[in-house]
Every structure is written in structure tokens, then in C-alpha cells.
Design an enzyme around this catalytic site. Structure first.
Site, PDB file in Angstrom:
ATOM      1  N   GLY A 131     -89.864 -30.234  19.468  1.00 37.91           N
ATOM      2  CA  GLY A 131     -90.080 -30.232  20.855  1.00 37.91           C
ATOM      3  C   GLY A 131     -92.043 -31.263  20.692  1.00 37.91           C
TER       4      GLY A 131
ATOM      5  N   HIS B 283     -78.370 -46.022  28.263  1.00 37.97           N
ATOM      6  CA  HIS B 283     -78.443 -46.502  26.687  1.00 37.97           C
ATOM      7  C   HIS B 283     -78.544 -45.402  25.094  1.00 37.97           C
ATOM      8  CE1 HIS B 283     -81.713 -49.024  24.337  1.00 37.97           C
ATOM      9  NE2 HIS B 283     -81.346 -47.239  23.207  1.00 37.97           N
ATOM     10  N   GLU B 284     -78.590 -44.107  26.255  1.00 35.80           N
ATOM     11  CA  GLU B 284     -78.787 -43.769  24.789  1.00 35.80           C
ATOM     12  C   GLU B 284     -77.104 -42.946  24.775  1.00 35.80           C
ATOM     13  OE1 GLU B 284     -80.858 -42.834  23.095  1.00 35.80           O
ATOM     14  OE2 GLU B 284     -82.629 -43.713  24.043  1.00 35.80           O
TER      15      GLU B 284
ATOM     16  N   THR C  94     -95.788 -23.543  16.314  1.00 40.00           N
ATOM     17  CA  THR C  94     -96.931 -23.191  15.249  1.00 40.00           C
ATOM     18  C   THR C  94     -96.829 -21.252  15.469  1.00 40.00           C
ATOM     19  OG1 THR C  94     -98.148 -25.162  15.407  1.00 40.00           O
ATOM     20  CG2 THR C  94     -98.835 -23.013  13.987  1.00 40.00           C
TER      21      THR C  94
HETATM   22  P1  ADP Z   1     -97.242 -27.244  18.674  1.00 36.74           P
HETATM   23  O1  ADP Z   1     -97.721 -25.722  17.550  1.00 36.74           O
HETATM   24  O2  ADP Z   1     -95.735 -26.856  19.382  1.00 36.74           O
HETATM   25  O3  ADP Z   1     -98.057 -28.200  18.944  1.00 36.74           O
HETATM   26  P2  ADP Z   1     -98.973 -24.242  19.165  1.00 36.74           P
HETATM   27  O4  ADP Z   1     -98.007 -23.499  19.186  1.00 36.74           O
HETATM   28  O5  ADP Z   1    -100.111 -24.784  18.042  1.00 36.74           O
HETATM   29  O6  ADP Z   1     -98.016 -25.568  19.676  1.00 36.74           O
HETATM   30  O7  ADP Z   1     -99.396 -23.765  20.487  1.00 36.74           O
HETATM   31  C1  ADP Z   1    -101.022 -24.562  20.800  1.00 36.74           C
HETATM   32  C2  ADP Z   1    -101.185 -23.225  21.788  1.00 36.74           C
HETATM   33  O8  ADP Z   1    -100.677 -23.265  23.364  1.00 36.74           O
HETATM   34  C3  ADP Z   1    -101.104 -21.913  21.574  1.00 36.74           C
HETATM   35  O9  ADP Z   1    -101.624 -20.628  20.606  1.00 36.74           O
HETATM   36  C4  ADP Z   1    -100.797 -20.757  22.559  1.00 36.74           C
HETATM   37  O10 ADP Z   1    -102.391 -20.177  22.978  1.00 36.74           O
HETATM   38  C5  ADP Z   1    -100.628 -21.813  23.651  1.00 36.74           C
HETATM   39  N1  ADP Z   1     -99.041 -21.620  24.042  1.00 36.74           N
HETATM   40  C6  ADP Z   1     -97.833 -22.845  23.856  1.00 36.74           C
HETATM   41  N2  ADP Z   1     -96.921 -22.108  23.838  1.00 36.74           N
HETATM   42  C7  ADP Z   1     -97.238 -20.738  24.288  1.00 36.74           C
HETATM   43  C8  ADP Z   1     -95.737 -20.344  25.055  1.00 36.74           C
HETATM   44  N3  ADP Z   1     -94.643 -20.323  24.929  1.00 36.74           N
HETATM   45  N4  ADP Z   1     -96.651 -18.804  25.529  1.00 36.74           N
HETATM   46  C9  ADP Z   1     -98.368 -18.736  25.172  1.00 36.74           C
HETATM   47  N5  ADP Z   1     -98.918 -19.352  24.573  1.00 36.74           N
HETATM   48  C10 ADP Z   1     -98.403 -20.753  24.337  1.00 36.74           C
HETATM   49 ZN    ZN Z   2     -81.932 -46.954  21.496  1.00 37.36          ZN
HETATM   50 MG    MG Z   3     -98.664 -27.233  16.442  1.00 38.85          MG
END
Ligand code: ADP
Ligand code: ZN
Ligand code: MG
Length: 576
Positions: free
Chosen positions: A191, A414-415, A198
Site C-alpha cells: 500500500g 488499460h488495466e 510498519t
Molecule cells: P508505512 O509503513 O505504511 O509507510 P507507518 O506504519 O510507518 O506507514 O506509518 C507512519 C505513522 O503514521 C505511524 O507511526 C502512525 O503514527 C501513523 N499512522 C499510519 N496509519 C495509521 C493508522 N491506521 N492508525 C493510526 N496511526 C496511523
Molecule cells: Zn500497462
Molecule cells: Mg514503513
């Protein structure tokens, strides 16, 4: 890197290593010159009576010497049992350098090398405090879990739901292994950046009450060959020592990016690291409660080898939050911040279409900083508005509101073209996802194909791959007209061209150049016409294929426009 270590230690280590090499060289005769000659030359020397002594062994080479010279010659060993008798009849001195002797020599030298390397590695290890830091393993066992649970993740219901069985599994792996149940061990979260991948992975470890080990694929880039693979093995060893754990590999695309074209390539180091990872994963034993979660922004750029059953076979989309989720995320991050009474989080959620969780968190944080700077009591609407502009400006690409409806339509057709032609010309290829959500990297959408694992690809397979690649453009042409085709097909055309080139130049599957590898002949310039005709013919066929399934194309495109993402079941339902 070496600079970081104590100079003395390195110097003595290197000296020791050189000494060991020297001794090993004496034993193996590496230092002695030997002249390699063709077997015919050997026979000529034999016939002219020049040969003095020949050492026959089971090895790949024969060693021999000639009269009046100390030089040692080698030649290919014909492994002819009659040779010995013939040489003896010809009056040549024959010695046995049997397999045993060769083996002993090899063993001795290997032992010396190994000892040298071991000693040097030991010395370096002792004096490199930064080594573990670079690896960045967060062992949360000591702190009793990650301290992060699903309560910290707002929205993302589907992703949370799909992880329930895995959490149950890591809590009590025996419950599953007793029944012989095979639980998927490899999960990919995919995503847009900042959607909480994370965070979710940490929360899975937290919910399961197990340690969280985290590495990033980009840590492995530009490492020396073998180092990445070793670190992967170490990582799994550490996790196994805990019995139950979540291993998180962020940015898996740095390791497992699609190989370009059919010709392979790519760096050795990356492949070795990736192979080590897959090997570790296939070696999971029943009672171990270890799962591996990998994260990527784009599933479609990953090497299909990673996505096959038994590897990372569960794909969980972590999508941008919808209205309800945005509100929940805002509320979650506002909980510890004093807001002025006129702030309406529901309205703010409506205003923040296409914001990721990280952007929402960032928005409130920026606002709080502005308030603090102004020595305010609570966060005001003015602070929020100002922060809004900062966040938007910092991440303009993530704002999809500019994607005009017409462009969404083009992408949808396209897709859908890729997906339907794939189902038609290569039913064994799995189409696991079609999406028209634009990525930050400029792609309007994607269609994720997982071709079957095969030793050989037939001519028909290659033609099918070319047609699948061209199907996006073909669909655009049929629906919007030949003058309205877009630049969106550039990657597809690059891919199709590469396969065409291999088809003609490498696999000699064309008709114009006989059974020749034109790369070897340095004659790839000659294949221009034939590649052009091949692509042209397959493109015509693809247009016909799409015409044949036109009603399905409309259905799929409409569903995509309504829902943005279709999964494997949807695709099969529509294509059936
Ligand atoms: P990714 O790994 O998908 O790039 P992260 O997990 O690092 O995103 O998200 C970064 C920060 O954004 C998190 O530490 C949190 O503070 C905030 N965040 C993102 N999604 C959510 C969620 N669904 N609920 C609460 N906080 C979120
Ligand atoms: Zn294509
Ligand atoms: Mg991340």
C-alpha cells in the site's frame, strides 16, 4: 568500513591472512607455473618423444613434463583408461596422482584458508561495535512485546481481520502443528507510504505477545557478496532462538524487485540475499511460531518468485483510509492534544481525501507545533488550516483528487485489457490484483500477474507474455480510438520489446535468421525487422482477443471505476 576498526588489529589480521595464503600456496603448488596446452599438442609431444613424465589422475587435467625442461604442463584429461598403457609402451614415465592424493591436497588447502578466514573474521568481529547497529534488529522481547496493539491502528479493518488467524497461530503454534495445519508464514503488506504497514506489523507482534525483529531491504543493498545472505541467516537464527517471533522486512522491493526482461541479470548480492531469505522460510518447522511480514509500496514491482505459494503467499492490502478511518485516525492522534472547541474532526476527515495515516498524524503534529510556537493554550482552526497546507505541499503526489475522471477511465480500460488477455492467452497465469489507484511513482494503476513457475518457456508462452504486455495499449486503442492512445503503455512496450528481442536473438524462435544466437554474433542490429513484424502480428492478435471479450472488458472497467481495486476472485468471476 575498515576505517572504523582499530588499525593495528586490521593490520595484524591481514598479515596473518597473507601468511596463511602463502603456506597454503606451498601445499597446493599454486605458486608453480603450469602451462596449459591443447590435448592435440600433448599427443604431438608424445609422438615426437618429448614427453618425460605424465601424472594421471581423476581430475579435469593431466599434468606432464617434457625432456630438458622444468616446466609443468597441463592438458585436458581425456579420461581414457587405455592412455596409461599407451604411454608406458611409448617409454614415458607415468605417475599416479589419484583422486585420493588430489582430495588430500584440496582438503589441506581448504582447511588453511578456512582457518585464516576464521581468525581474521574473529578479530574483526571483536573490534566492530557498529556491526549490530547497522543491522538494526529491534528485539522487543526484553521490553515484553512491542507495546503496540491493534488499538493503536485506527481503521484498516480488513487488514486486521486477515491477520487474526496468524495472531492465534503465533500465540499458540502447537495448536496448529498438532493438526498438521499449514499456516502461511510469509505475508506481504502493500500500500501507499504512510498507510500504517510498519505500525500493523508491530501490532501483530504486540497482539501475539512475541518479539519483533525488523530489517529493511535497503539495508542489504550494496553489501559485499555473501554478507546479506549471512545476515538473513543470523536474523532467522535469532528469531528461532526466541521460538515465536514476527520478522518484519520493510522495503522488500529493494531485495526482490522484478528481474528486467527474460535475460535475468540483476546483482548477485541481491539474489543471494533473496535466496537465503526464501531458503530460511522454506525451512520452517511445524512447532515454530515465526511469521515473516514484508512491506512494499508496490506489489507489482516484486519478483513473482517471491509471491508464489509457500513463500509470501498472503497479500494484504493496507489501503489509504476512507472517511470513517480518517476520522478514527484523527481522533486517535488527537487524544493527547488539547483542541479548541470549534474543531470538528469529522469535517476535517471529509477535507482530507487521499491523506494517508502518516499525513493525518503529521497534520495534527504540525498544528500542535504551530500552537506551541505561538504559546497557545489549545490547537486552533487557524493552526490546523496552516498545517494542512504544509502537509499537502509536502506530499502533492499522494493527493489524487487531480486525477481526472477521464484519466481514471483510460487506466481502468488499460488495466482491464491486461487482466482479460492474460486470462485468455495464459490461463495458468494468476491475475491476483488489478488496481487503478495511482502510485506516487507515476503509474496510473497496475495489473498483477503471477506466471507459473517453469523450467522452460515455450514459444507460445513467450508470445502470450508479449500479448499480455501489449493488451493495455490494445484496449486503449479499441475503446478510445487510435489517436487517443496514451504514454501510459511505455513500460509495457519496453517489456514486450525485450521479450521480442530474446525471442528472435537469443532463442532463435523467429524464422528469418536460422538457428543462430544473434547476440553471440554481435548482430542484434539485424533483428529489427523481424522483431517489428513479431510485435505487429501479436498486437493484431491481441486486438482481436479483446474484441472477442468486449462485453467483459466493459464490466471489468466499470467495476474498477467504482471500486478502484479488484482481487483474484472478482477477476475470475468477470473473465469466466
Ligand atoms: P508505512 O509503513 O505504511 O509507510 P507507518 O506504519 O510507518 O506507514 O506509518 C507512519 C505513522 O503514521 C505511524 O507511526 C502512525 O503514527 C501513523 N499512522 C499510519 N496509519 C495509521 C493508522 N491506521 N492508525 C493510526 N496511526 C496511523
Ligand atoms: Zn500497462
Ligand atoms: Mg514503513
Amino acid at each position: 568500513m575498515l576505517k572504523k576498526f582499530g588499525g593495528k588489529v586490521v593490520a595484524s589480521g591481514v598479515m596473518l591472512f597473507v601468511a596463511v595464503l602463502f603456506v597454503a600456496a606451498l601445499f597446493t603448488g599454486v605458486g608453480r607455473d603450469s602451462i596449459s596446452v591443447p590435448y592435440t599438442e600433448f599427443l604431438r609431444k608424445f609422438e615426437s618423444g618429448e614427453l618425460a613424465q605424465v601424472t594421471i589422475s581423476d581430475g579435469a587435467d593431466l599434468r606432464f613434463s617434457v625432456h630438458g625442461s622444468y616446466a609443468v604442463y597441463t592438458t585436458a584429461n581425456p579420461r581414457n583408461p587405455a592412455l596409461r598403457e599407451e604411454l608406458l609402451r611409448g617409454g614415458v614415465d607415468v605417475a599416479e596422482g589419484g583422486a585420493a592424493a588430489g582430495l588430500a591436497q584440496i582438503l589441506i588447502s581448504v582447511a588453511f584458508f578456512a582457518a585464516g578466514i576464521f581468525v581474521v573474521a574473529k578479530l574483526l568481529k571483536k573490534h566492530s561495535p557498529s556491526r549490530e547497529m547497522a543491522f538494526c534488529v529491534h528485539d522487543a522481547a526484553a521490553s515484553g512485546g512491542t507495546g503496540c496493539t491493534f488499538a493503536d491502528v485506527a481503521g484498516n479493518h480488513e487488514a486486521k481481520e486477515s491477520m487474526q488467524d496468524l495472531i492465534d497461530f503465533i500465540r499458540n503454534p502447537a495448536k496448529y502443528s498438532r493438526l498438521g495445519a499449514r499456516i502461511p508464514r510469509g505475508i506481504i503488506f502493500y500500500g501507499a507510504p504512510g498507510t500504517g504497514k510498519t505500525l500493523l506489523a508491530k501490532a501483530v507482534a504486540g497482539e501475539g505477545g512475541v518479539p519483533f525483529f525488523s530489517v529493511s531491504g535497503s539495508d542489504f543493498v550494496q553489501m559485499y557478496v555473501g554478507v546479506g545472505a549471512k545476515r538473513v541467516r543470523e536474523l532467522f537464527k535469532n528469531a528461532r532462538a526466541k521460538g515465536r517471533a514476527v520478522i518484519f522486512i520493510d522495503e522488500i522491493d529493494a531485495l526482490g524487485k522484478k528481474r528486467q526482461g527474460a535475460s535475468g541479470g540483476g546483482s548477485d548480492e541481491r539474489d543471494q540475499t533473496l535466496n537465503a531469505l526464501l531458503t530460511e522460510m522454506s525451512g520452517f518447522a511445524g512447532g515454530e511460531g515465526i511469521i515473516v511480514i514484508a512491506a512494499t509500496n508496490r506489489l507489482d514491482t516484486l519478483d513473482e518468485a517471491l509471491l508464489r505459494p509457500g513463500r509470501f503467499d498472503r497479500h494484504v492490502e493496507v489501503s489509504l483510509p476512507d472517511l470513517g478511518a480518517r476520522r478514527a485516525i484523527l481522533e486517535h492522534h488527537a487524544a493527547n492534544k488539547p483542541l479548541a472547541p470549534d474543531i470538528d474532526l469529522a469535517a476535517l476527515a471529509r477535507k482530507t481525501v487521499y491523506f494517508s495515516g502518516a499525513m493525518l498524524e503529521n497534520l495534527l503534529n504540525e498544528a500542535a507545533i504551530l500552537t506551541a510556537k505561538a504559546c497557545g493554550e489549545s490547537i486552533t482552526r487557524g493552526d490546523i488550516d496552516q498545517a494542512f497546507m504544509t502537509v499537502i505541499a509536502g506530499a502533492a503526489k499522494t493527493d489524487r483528487s487531480h486525477v481526472r475522471e477521464h484519466e481514471r477511465r483510460i487506466t481502468a480500460y488499460h488495466e482491464s485489457g491486461h487482466a482479460l488477455v492474460s486470462r485468455l492467452v495464459s490461463p495458468e497465469t494468476i491475475v491476483s490484483k488489478v488496481s487503478i489507484i495511482p502510485s506516487t511513482k507515476g503509474a496510473g494503476g497496475f495489473c498483477l500477474n503471477v506466471p507459473p513457475e517453469k523450467m522452460y518457456f515455450t514459444k507460445r508462452d513467450l508470445e502470450a507474455q508479449i500479448k499480455i504486455a501489449l493488451a493495455g495499449r490494445a484496449s486503449e486503442e479499441l475503446i478510445f480510438g487510435a489517436d487517443n492512445i496514451t504514454t501510459g503503455a511505455s513500460n509495457d512496450i519496453e517489456r514486450a520489446t525485450k521479450i521480442c528481442k530474446d525471442y528472435v536473438a537469443k532463442y532463435a524462435m523467429g524464422t528469418a535468421h536460422g538457428l543462430l544466437n544473434l547476440e553471440v554474433l554481435d548482430a542484434t542490429g539485424k533483428i529489427f525487422d523481424e522483431c517489428g513484424q513479431l510485435a505487429e502480428r501479436l498486437y493484431r492478435e491481441t486486438l482481436d482477443d479483446i474484441r472477442a471479450v468486449l462485453p467483459k472488458l466493459h464490466v471489468m472497467a466499470e467495476e474498477l471505476l467504482a471500486r478502484e481495486v479488484l482481487d483474484q476472485e472478482d477477476i475470475e468471476r468477470i473473465a469466466a
